[in-house]
Design a protein around this motif. Structure first.
Motif, PDB file in Angstrom:
ATOM      1  N   VAL A  49       7.868   8.694  -2.192  1.00 51.33           N
ATOM      2  CA  VAL A  49       6.710   7.835  -1.929  1.00 51.33           C
ATOM      3  C   VAL A  49       7.151   6.704  -1.003  1.00 51.33           C
ATOM      4  CG1 VAL A  49       4.969   6.327  -2.969  1.00 51.33           C
ATOM      5  CG2 VAL A  49       5.793   8.340  -4.227  1.00 51.33           C
ATOM      6  N   ILE A  50       6.387   6.528   0.072  1.00 50.06           N
ATOM      7  CA  ILE A  50       6.621   5.412   0.993  1.00 50.06           C
ATOM      8  C   ILE A  50       5.582   4.336   0.709  1.00 50.06           C
ATOM      9  CG2 ILE A  50       6.514   4.650   3.413  1.00 50.06           C
ATOM     10  CD1 ILE A  50       9.003   6.283   2.893  1.00 50.06           C
ATOM     11  N   ILE A  51       6.070   3.123   0.482  1.00 46.90           N
ATOM     12  CA  ILE A  51       5.203   1.973   0.279  1.00 46.90           C
ATOM     13  C   ILE A  51       5.565   0.927   1.324  1.00 46.90           C
ATOM     14  CG2 ILE A  51       4.614   0.070  -1.271  1.00 46.90           C
ATOM     15  CD1 ILE A  51       4.815   1.980  -3.582  1.00 46.90           C
TER      16      ILE A  51
ATOM     17  N   ARG B 131      15.131   2.932  -1.957  1.00 45.84           N
ATOM     18  CA  ARG B 131      15.885   2.342  -0.858  1.00 45.84           C
ATOM     19  C   ARG B 131      14.916   1.654   0.098  1.00 45.84           C
ATOM     20  NH1 ARG B 131      17.715   7.471   2.949  1.00 45.84           N
ATOM     21  NH2 ARG B 131      15.629   8.361   3.169  1.00 45.84           N
ATOM     22  N   ALA B 132      15.439   0.654   0.790  1.00 44.78           N
ATOM     23  CA  ALA B 132      14.681  -0.024   1.836  1.00 44.78           C
ATOM     24  C   ALA B 132      14.777   0.817   3.103  1.00 44.78           C
ATOM     25  CB  ALA B 132      15.236  -1.426   2.084  1.00 44.78           C
TER      26      ALA B 132
ATOM     27  N   SER C 298      10.279  -4.639   3.740  1.00 44.03           N
ATOM     28  CA  SER C 298       8.892  -4.360   4.120  1.00 44.03           C
ATOM     29  C   SER C 298       8.466  -2.939   3.808  1.00 44.03           C
ATOM     30  CB  SER C 298       8.698  -4.608   5.618  1.00 44.03           C
ATOM     31  OG  SER C 298       8.997  -5.936   5.941  1.00 44.03           O
ATOM     32  N   MET C 299       9.413  -2.017   3.845  1.00 43.02           N
ATOM     33  CA  MET C 299       9.088  -0.612   3.575  1.00 43.02           C
ATOM     34  C   MET C 299      10.106  -0.066   2.587  1.00 43.02           C
ATOM     35  SD  MET C 299       8.334   2.323   6.351  1.00 43.02           S
ATOM     36  CE  MET C 299       8.737   4.021   6.074  1.00 43.02           C
ATOM     37  N   ILE C 300       9.588   0.615   1.579  1.00 45.97           N
ATOM     38  CA  ILE C 300      10.411   1.129   0.482  1.00 45.97           C
ATOM     39  C   ILE C 300      10.121   2.602   0.295  1.00 45.97           C
ATOM     40  CG2 ILE C 300      10.800   0.998  -2.024  1.00 45.97           C
ATOM     41  CD1 ILE C 300       9.641  -1.991  -1.532  1.00 45.97           C
ATOM     42  N   GLU C 301      11.170   3.365   0.080  1.00 44.74           N
ATOM     43  CA  GLU C 301      11.019   4.769  -0.309  1.00 44.74           C
ATOM     44  C   GLU C 301      11.471   4.883  -1.755  1.00 44.74           C
ATOM     45  OE1 GLU C 301      12.127   9.241   1.205  1.00 44.74           O
ATOM     46  OE2 GLU C 301      13.498   7.616   1.729  1.00 44.74           O
TER      47      GLU C 301
ATOM     48  N   CYS D  58       0.843  -1.191   0.000  1.00 44.10           N
ATOM     49  CA  CYS D  58       0.000   0.000   0.000  1.00 44.10           C
ATOM     50  C   CYS D  58       0.880   1.244   0.000  1.00 44.10           C
ATOM     51  CB  CYS D  58      -0.947   0.023   1.197  1.00 44.10           C
ATOM     52  SG  CYS D  58      -0.143   0.041   2.804  1.00 44.10           S
ATOM     53  N   ILE D  59       0.376   2.281  -0.643  1.00 35.17           N
ATOM     54  CA  ILE D  59       1.041   3.583  -0.569  1.00 35.17           C
ATOM     55  C   ILE D  59       0.712   4.144   0.803  1.00 35.17           C
ATOM     56  CG2 ILE D  59       1.116   5.936  -1.447  1.00 35.17           C
ATOM     57  CD1 ILE D  59       0.316   4.801  -4.203  1.00 35.17           C
ATOM     58  N   LYS D  60       1.728   4.431   1.576  1.00 35.98           N
ATOM     59  CA  LYS D  60       1.526   4.938   2.928  1.00 35.98           C
ATOM     60  C   LYS D  60       1.599   6.454   2.971  1.00 35.98           C
ATOM     61  CE  LYS D  60       3.254   4.732   7.608  1.00 35.98           C
ATOM     62  NZ  LYS D  60       3.421   6.169   7.752  1.00 35.98           N
ATOM     63  N   GLU D  61       2.595   7.042   2.318  1.00 37.84           N
ATOM     64  CA  GLU D  61       2.803   8.487   2.376  1.00 37.84           C
ATOM     65  C   GLU D  61       3.456   8.980   1.094  1.00 37.84           C
ATOM     66  OE1 GLU D  61       4.888  10.134   5.811  1.00 37.84           O
ATOM     67  OE2 GLU D  61       4.622   8.205   6.809  1.00 37.84           O
ATOM     68  N   MET D  62       3.294  10.283   0.860  1.00 37.60           N
ATOM     69  CA  MET D  62       4.005  10.969  -0.214  1.00 37.60           C
ATOM     70  C   MET D  62       4.467  12.319   0.306  1.00 37.60           C
ATOM     71  SD  MET D  62       1.811  10.384  -3.659  1.00 37.60           S
ATOM     72  CE  MET D  62       1.590   8.774  -4.347  1.00 37.60           C
TER      73      MET D  62
END
Length: 148
Positions: free
Chosen positions: A54-56, A130-131, A64-67, A25-29
Motif C-alpha cells: 500500500v502506498i500512502i 519504508r519511506a 511524505s510517501m510511505i509503502e 491518502c491511499i494512493k495505490e495498492m
C-alpha cells in the motif's frame, strides 16, 4: 530500508512518525496472491504469498510517501469513496490483536471493535514499512510492463 512492526512500541514509534496518517491518502495498492497458471496451463492454486503493498502519500515534508507491506494477508476490506467526496485520512489505527496486525483508515478504533470496522481495513500476519523518496504526485508507483 524496511522497518518491521513487531511490537506495541514499534506501532507507537511508527504512528508517531507519521502522525497516525493525518492528512494522508491511499494512493495505490498492489497484491500478489502466489496462485498462477503457467504457459502449459498447469495451475498452482495456492495463495502461498498473500502480500499487499500500500502506498500512502502525506501532506508533510518528512516521510511524505510511505509503502506498507502486509505479508500473510488475512483480509482486505477496501471502501473507497467516490469522486463526490474527499478521501483524506484524518487519522488511522494500527494495532496487534491475537498475533495479527490490523490497519484501518479511522482513528481510535478499539481492539474490541476492529474486526467490525466497515471502512478500509487490512488484517495480516506481518507488516513492514519504508519511506519512499522522489515519487510524489499522481504517477503510478506500481507500473505494469504490459501496459506500455
Amino acid at each position: 530500508m524496511w522497518n518491521e512492526i513487531r511490537s506495541e512500541q514499534d506501532i507507537r514509534d511508527f504512528m508517531d512518525k507519521v502522525y497516525a496518517f493525518h492528512d494522508s491518502c491511499i494512493k495505490e495498492m498492489h497484491y500478489v496472491s502466489g496462485a498462477s497458471v503457467d504457459a502449459d496451463l498447469r495451475m498452482h492454486p495456492l495463495n502461498d504469498r498473500r502480500v499487499l503493498n500500500v502506498i500512502i502519500q502525506r501532506q508533510f515534508e518528512d516521510v511524505s510517501m510511505i509503502e506498507m507491506e502486509f505479508a500473510g494477508l488475512k483480509y482486505l476490506n477496501l471502501s473507497p469513496v467516490d469522486e463526490q467526496y474527499t478521501c483524506e485520512i484524518f487519522g488511522s489505527t494500527l494495532l496487534i490483536k491475537d498475533r495479527d496486525i490490523y490497519w484501518c483508515d479511522g482513528q481510535n478504533v478499539s481492539e474490541d471493535d476492529i474486526e467490525d470496522y466497515d471502512r478500509t481495513i487490512i488484517c495480516a500476519a506481518r507488516l513492514r514499512w519504508r519511506a519512499i523518496d522522489g515519487h510524489m504526485g499522481n504517477g503510478e508507483f506500481y507500473k505494469s510492463v504490459y501496459l506500455e
